[in-house]
Design an enzyme around this catalytic site. Structure first.
Site, PDB file in Angstrom:
ATOM      1  N   GLU A  25       0.857  -1.199   0.000  1.00 50.16           N
ATOM      2  CA  GLU A  25       0.000   0.000   0.000  1.00 50.16           C
ATOM      3  C   GLU A  25       0.894   1.251   0.000  1.00 50.16           C
ATOM      4  O   GLU A  25       1.911   1.278   0.709  1.00 50.16           O
ATOM      5  CB  GLU A  25      -0.849  -0.013   1.284  1.00 50.16           C
ATOM      6  N   ASN A  70      -6.858   6.135  -2.136  1.00 53.70           N
ATOM      7  CA  ASN A  70      -5.785   5.212  -1.796  1.00 53.70           C
ATOM      8  C   ASN A  70      -5.966   4.027  -2.759  1.00 53.70           C
ATOM      9  O   ASN A  70      -6.903   3.241  -2.619  1.00 53.70           O
ATOM     10  CB  ASN A  70      -5.934   4.790  -0.327  1.00 53.70           C
ATOM     11  N   LYS A 102      -9.318   1.961  -2.248  1.00 49.40           N
ATOM     12  CA  LYS A 102      -9.592   1.466  -0.887  1.00 49.40           C
ATOM     13  C   LYS A 102     -10.968   1.923  -0.389  1.00 49.40           C
ATOM     14  O   LYS A 102     -11.263   3.126  -0.358  1.00 49.40           O
ATOM     15  CB  LYS A 102      -8.498   1.965   0.046  1.00 49.40           C
ATOM     16  N   GLU A 104      -6.311   8.967   7.370  1.00 46.64           N
ATOM     17  CA  GLU A 104      -6.776   8.526   6.046  1.00 46.64           C
ATOM     18  C   GLU A 104      -8.150   9.114   5.698  1.00 46.64           C
ATOM     19  O   GLU A 104      -8.420   9.419   4.544  1.00 46.64           O
ATOM     20  CB  GLU A 104      -6.838   7.001   5.979  1.00 46.64           C
ATOM     21  N   CYS A 118      -5.030  -2.962   2.802  1.00 51.45           N
ATOM     22  CA  CYS A 118      -4.798  -2.811   4.235  1.00 51.45           C
ATOM     23  C   CYS A 118      -6.036  -3.028   5.097  1.00 51.45           C
ATOM     24  O   CYS A 118      -6.447  -4.145   5.313  1.00 51.45           O
ATOM     25  CB  CYS A 118      -4.141  -1.462   4.531  1.00 51.45           C
ATOM     26  N   ASN A 137       0.090  -0.930   5.470  1.00 46.11           N
ATOM     27  CA  ASN A 137       0.989  -0.175   6.371  1.00 46.11           C
ATOM     28  C   ASN A 137       0.297  -0.229   7.717  1.00 46.11           C
ATOM     29  O   ASN A 137      -0.653   0.519   7.971  1.00 46.11           O
ATOM     30  CB  ASN A 137       1.080   1.299   5.966  1.00 46.11           C
TER      31      ASN A 137
HETATM   32  N1  CDV Z   1      -3.190   1.581   6.445  1.00 40.94           N
HETATM   33  C1  CDV Z   1      -4.175   1.028   7.175  1.00 40.94           C
HETATM   34  O1  CDV Z   1      -5.271   0.838   6.701  1.00 40.94           O
HETATM   35  N2  CDV Z   1      -3.853   0.694   8.458  1.00 40.94           N
HETATM   36  C2  CDV Z   1      -4.817   0.151   9.374  1.00 40.94           C
HETATM   37  C3  CDV Z   1      -4.472   0.536  10.788  1.00 40.94           C
HETATM   38  C4  CDV Z   1      -4.834   1.935  11.069  1.00 40.94           C
HETATM   39  C5  CDV Z   1      -5.136  -0.339  11.807  1.00 40.94           C
HETATM   40  C6  CDV Z   1      -4.896  -1.365   9.270  1.00 40.94           C
HETATM   41  O2  CDV Z   1      -6.019  -1.878   9.240  1.00 40.94           O
HETATM   42  O3  CDV Z   1      -3.885  -2.046   9.278  1.00 40.94           O
END
Ligand code: CDV
Length: 310
Positions: free
Chosen positions: A47, A107, A124, A143, A169, A194
């Site tokens: 990501e 994203n 996303k 975000e 993510c 991330n």
């Molecule tokens: N980049 C993300 O989406 N990170 C989230 C954190 C904030 C929990 C994740 O779900 O990994």
């Protein structure tokens, strides 16, 4: 004939604030070359692979954050990845911040086939965090300030001999993400993440617990939809903020079959047999035979939980 996609899960080590796109892309290209030398069919990057994880930084003026976004893909900085894909017949998937011509921010992750063409784009859907500065947190996760929720749903694409989908993510924590792709026969879901090693609101949550949540979500998504899942981290210390690694490849039974050992740039490979998805798709998770959609109405008509009255 077996349908194998040898996948290279290309974990990134940290990308610092001052690192420019050219040097970051050079690192990604090295991983792609390694994947090629190991006969991979495709490489999955993480990501927001081109920059540091900028949603940790607050700016009152959102326009100041536009430096972290790409206005075109490919662009001069990322063209070497596309050229390498084309010249060496290797596909890839890449996450980045997208700024559209009409000024919207997403994203985003693209899927590039072995000719070097973008054949799929995902934005996303499940944006974590908050839109305003929240000083009570030990760090920010903005975000919801810098991105719009994705507007493309969860499509899948026929490519490289299989049916592939993407998510990003936080999406991996939501069973709906995987099920919507499962309902389109997905055989491999590729995703980048991330994920901070600590919780900004709960200081006693350990990194081990957070890795467990990550793996549990992806392993469940894989098994319950009889699909391969490739989860790729950006890891290590960015500006004093630690992201965990744990990049892994998960088979349709939900087993982790390959996993990163470091928090640096690291390629994790596995030859994924897409036909290994068949048995569960035709038995336990034969959706047409077993799903009871007359009881699932709440899933699409209600967001928050509504417990019965006391
Ligand atoms: N980049 C993300 O989406 N990170 C989230 C954190 C904030 C929990 C994740 O779900 O990994």
């Amino acid at each position: 004939m077996s349908r194998i996609i040898k996948v290279g899960a290309a974990q990134s080590g940290p990308v610092q604030k001052a690192e420019d796109r050219d040097s970051t892309v050079a690192r990604l290209l090295e991983l792609m070359k390694q994947a090629r030398s190991e006969n991979c069919d495709m490489v999955v990057f993480t990501e927001l692979a081109l920059t540091t994880f900028f949603p940790r930084y607050y700016s009152e003026d959102r326009a100041e954050m536009d430096v972290w976004f790409e206005t075109a893909m490919p662009n001069p900085a990322t063209q070497p990845l596309f050229d390498y894909a084309h010249d060496n017949a290797i596909g890839f998937s890449l996450g980045y911040g997208e700024l559209t011509p009409d000024g919207r921010h997403f994203n985003t992750q693209v899927l590039v086939d072995k000719t070097g063409e973008i054949i799929g784009k995902y934005r996303k859907v499940h944006l974590p965090g908050h839109a305003e500065l929240e000083p009570e947190r030990s760090f920010q996760h903005l975000e919801k300030r810098y991105f719009l929720p994705g507007d493309k749903g969860f499509p899948v694409w026929r490519t490289m001999g299989g049916v592939l989908g993407m998510c990003i993510c936080n999406d991996r924590r939501w069973p709906e993400t995987f099920r919507v792709m499962g309902l389109q026969g997905v055989e491999m879901v590729v995703l980048g993440y991330n994920t901070p090693s600590g919780n900004s609101l709960k200081s006693d949550e350990t990194a081990d617990t957070r890795k467990h949540h990550s793996r549990l979500s992806m392993q469940a998504g894989a098994y319950q939809n009889a699909t391969w899942v490739v989860g790729v981290a950006k890891a290590g210390d960015e500006d004093g903020h630690h992201l965990f690694g744990d990049t892994c490849i998960i088979d349709p039974n939900g087993y982790v079959v390959a996993r990163a050992e470091t928090e640096e740039d690291e390629l994790v490979t596995y030859a994924c047999d897409l036909d290994a998805t068949k048995f569960l798709k035709e038995s336990t998770f034969n959706f047409a035979a077993h799903r009871r959609i007359e009881h699932y109405g709440r899933i699409t008509t209600q967001a928050g939980a509504e417990p019965p009255e006391e």
